[in-house]
Design an enzyme around this catalytic site. Structure first.
Site, mmCIF file in Angstrom:
data_model
loop_
_atom_site.group_PDB
_atom_site.id
_atom_site.type_symbol
_atom_site.label_atom_id
_atom_site.label_comp_id
_atom_site.label_asym_id
_atom_site.label_seq_id
_atom_site.Cartn_x
_atom_site.Cartn_y
_atom_site.Cartn_z
ATOM 1 N N ASP A 13 0.860 -1.193 0.000
ATOM 2 C CA ASP A 13 0.000 0.000 0.000
ATOM 3 C C ASP A 13 0.895 1.241 0.000
ATOM 4 O O ASP A 13 2.080 1.173 0.351
ATOM 5 C CB ASP A 13 -0.905 0.010 1.241
ATOM 6 C CG ASP A 13 -1.846 1.204 1.235
ATOM 7 O OD1 ASP A 13 -2.370 1.540 0.151
ATOM 8 O OD2 ASP A 13 -2.042 1.832 2.290
ATOM 9 N N SER A 14 0.293 2.382 -0.358
ATOM 10 C CA SER A 14 1.021 3.643 -0.323
ATOM 11 C C SER A 14 1.414 4.013 1.114
ATOM 12 O O SER A 14 2.328 4.804 1.308
ATOM 13 C CB SER A 14 0.142 4.745 -0.901
ATOM 14 O OG SER A 14 -1.090 4.781 -0.200
ATOM 15 N N GLY A 46 -2.943 9.034 -3.862
ATOM 16 C CA GLY A 46 -4.253 9.375 -4.443
ATOM 17 C C GLY A 46 -4.315 10.690 -5.176
ATOM 18 O O GLY A 46 -5.195 10.909 -6.004
ATOM 19 N N CYS A 76 -3.559 -1.109 -2.304
ATOM 20 C CA CYS A 76 -3.854 0.301 -2.571
ATOM 21 C C CYS A 76 -4.707 0.418 -3.836
ATOM 22 O O CYS A 76 -4.293 -0.042 -4.910
ATOM 23 C CB CYS A 76 -2.525 1.029 -2.757
ATOM 24 S SG CYS A 76 -2.688 2.766 -3.144
ATOM 25 N N GLU A 161 -6.733 9.564 8.975
ATOM 26 C CA GLU A 161 -5.365 9.616 9.503
ATOM 27 C C GLU A 161 -5.253 10.535 10.720
ATOM 28 O O GLU A 161 -4.375 10.364 11.553
ATOM 29 C CB GLU A 161 -4.380 10.035 8.408
ATOM 30 C CG GLU A 161 -4.365 8.983 7.321
ATOM 31 C CD GLU A 161 -3.167 9.029 6.404
ATOM 32 O OE1 GLU A 161 -2.333 9.936 6.548
ATOM 33 O OE2 GLU A 161 -3.071 8.141 5.549
ATOM 34 N N CYS A 193 -11.275 2.635 -1.370
ATOM 35 C CA CYS A 193 -10.015 3.177 -0.846
ATOM 36 C C CYS A 193 -9.705 2.438 0.450
ATOM 37 O O CYS A 193 -10.625 2.131 1.224
ATOM 38 C CB CYS A 193 -10.165 4.679 -0.588
ATOM 39 S SG CYS A 193 -8.747 5.408 0.257
ATOM 40 N N HIS A 195 -8.657 3.275 3.267
ATOM 41 C CA HIS A 195 -9.020 3.884 4.547
ATOM 42 C C HIS A 195 -10.523 3.852 4.847
ATOM 43 O O HIS A 195 -10.923 4.052 5.979
ATOM 44 C CB HIS A 195 -8.596 5.351 4.561
ATOM 45 C CG HIS A 195 -7.117 5.567 4.624
ATOM 46 N ND1 HIS A 195 -6.250 5.012 3.720
ATOM 47 C CD2 HIS A 195 -6.364 6.297 5.489
ATOM 48 C CE1 HIS A 195 -5.013 5.400 4.018
ATOM 49 N NE2 HIS A 195 -5.058 6.178 5.078
#
Ligand code: DGL
Length: 274
Positions: A13-14, A46, A76, A161, A193, A195
């Site tokens: 993932d990023s 993104g 991701c 985040e 996504c 998150h």
């Protein structure tokens, strides 16, 4: 120590959002060895161009294969939408003909196509994923009658985040992003996504019970298990010591705190230089 390091399931993932997808996979398939790799030094992806996301992802793929991954899941969505096709079609055949790289968009699209009754599917994702239109392409490939409505949600990753998912601000922003999709009468919503799974309860409150929510952590784990059943030649190569290693290109307290939250238990991580 692992007996043989050429045997990991790699999850990329990023940053640390993909740890949520990893959690779902480990829950379903706890026996395998996992190598998580988050490009925290260069996150977010993104908001970046397709070319840069491809280049960063390709570098990560090289790094993960060099560190013993047998198969890599691009957890991701932005990397899956901007880099997966080119990696699968061009990069792997030339450089790693025996290795595999999978993404998260097709599993989510297949699940949405199976669930939608009115053939109207909503997508929320990063700007990069929405711009790529890969969800729309995959959904209409499965069923050309499906109508896809997308909304980029650039504020959701920072909200998660910052740990603000239960705030009033989060509610207002989610309403702003979701209302246009509700107005389009979608009956299925893909959280496109890494998150957004963390926001599922808050999203559920806004969209109500009649919209089916596709959260990738569950769907990807199920589809990966099916994939391994269909590919015994891959399955037989995977190590089964039940270990999970977390690695990232930058290491701050935030990676440990949020990573532990996303994984559901305390994690330890190593900083790796690409
Ligand atoms: N992991 C990204 C995704 O799923 C979100 C974070 C980022 O923008 O890098 O699209």
């Amino acid at each position: 120590m692992l007996k043989n390091k050429e045997n990991f399931v790699g999850v990329f993932d990023s940053g640390f959002g993909g740890i949520n997808i990893l959690r779902g996979i480990v829950k379903k398939l706890p026996d395998y060895n996992y190598f998580y790799f988050g490009d925290t030094a260069r996150t977010p992806y993104g908001t970046r161009s397709k070319e840069i996301v491809y280049e960063f992802t390709r570098q990560a793929v090289d790094f993960m294969f060099a560190n013993g991954c047998e198969i890599i899941i691009l957890a991701c969505n932005t990397a899956s939408s901007s880099a997966l096709r080119k990696i699968q079609r061009k990069y792997l055949p030339m450089h790693y003909p025996a290795k595999k790289v999978l993404g998260v968009l097709i599993p989510a699209a297949e699940e949405a196509a199976a669930r939608t009754k009115n053939k109207r599917v909503g997508i929320i994702a990063t700007e990069g994923t929405v711009r790529s239109a890969v969800f729309a392409r995959e959904l209409t490939k499965i069923n050309p009658q499906i109508k896809v409505f997308q909304n980029p949600c650039p504020l959701l990753v920072p909200i998660v985040e910052a740990g603000e998912q239960n705030s009033k601000a989060a509610k207002l922003i989610l309403e702003k992003y979701l209302k246009p999709l509700i107005k389009k009468n979608v009956d299925t919503l893909i959280l496109g996504c890494t998150h957004y799974g963390i926001l599922e309860k808050q999203i559920r409150k806004i969209v109500g019970r009649s919209i089916s929510i596709i959260s990738e952590a569950k769907v990807v784990a199920k589809k990966f298990k099916d994939y391994l059943e269909r590919h015994p030649e891959v399955k037989s190569k995977l190590g089964k010591d039940g270990v999970v290693f977390f690695n990232s290109t930058d290491l701050t307290g935030k990676f440990i705190v949020l990573g532990s939250k996303f994984f559901g238990k305390k994690i330890k991580a190593r900083k790796m230089v690409l």
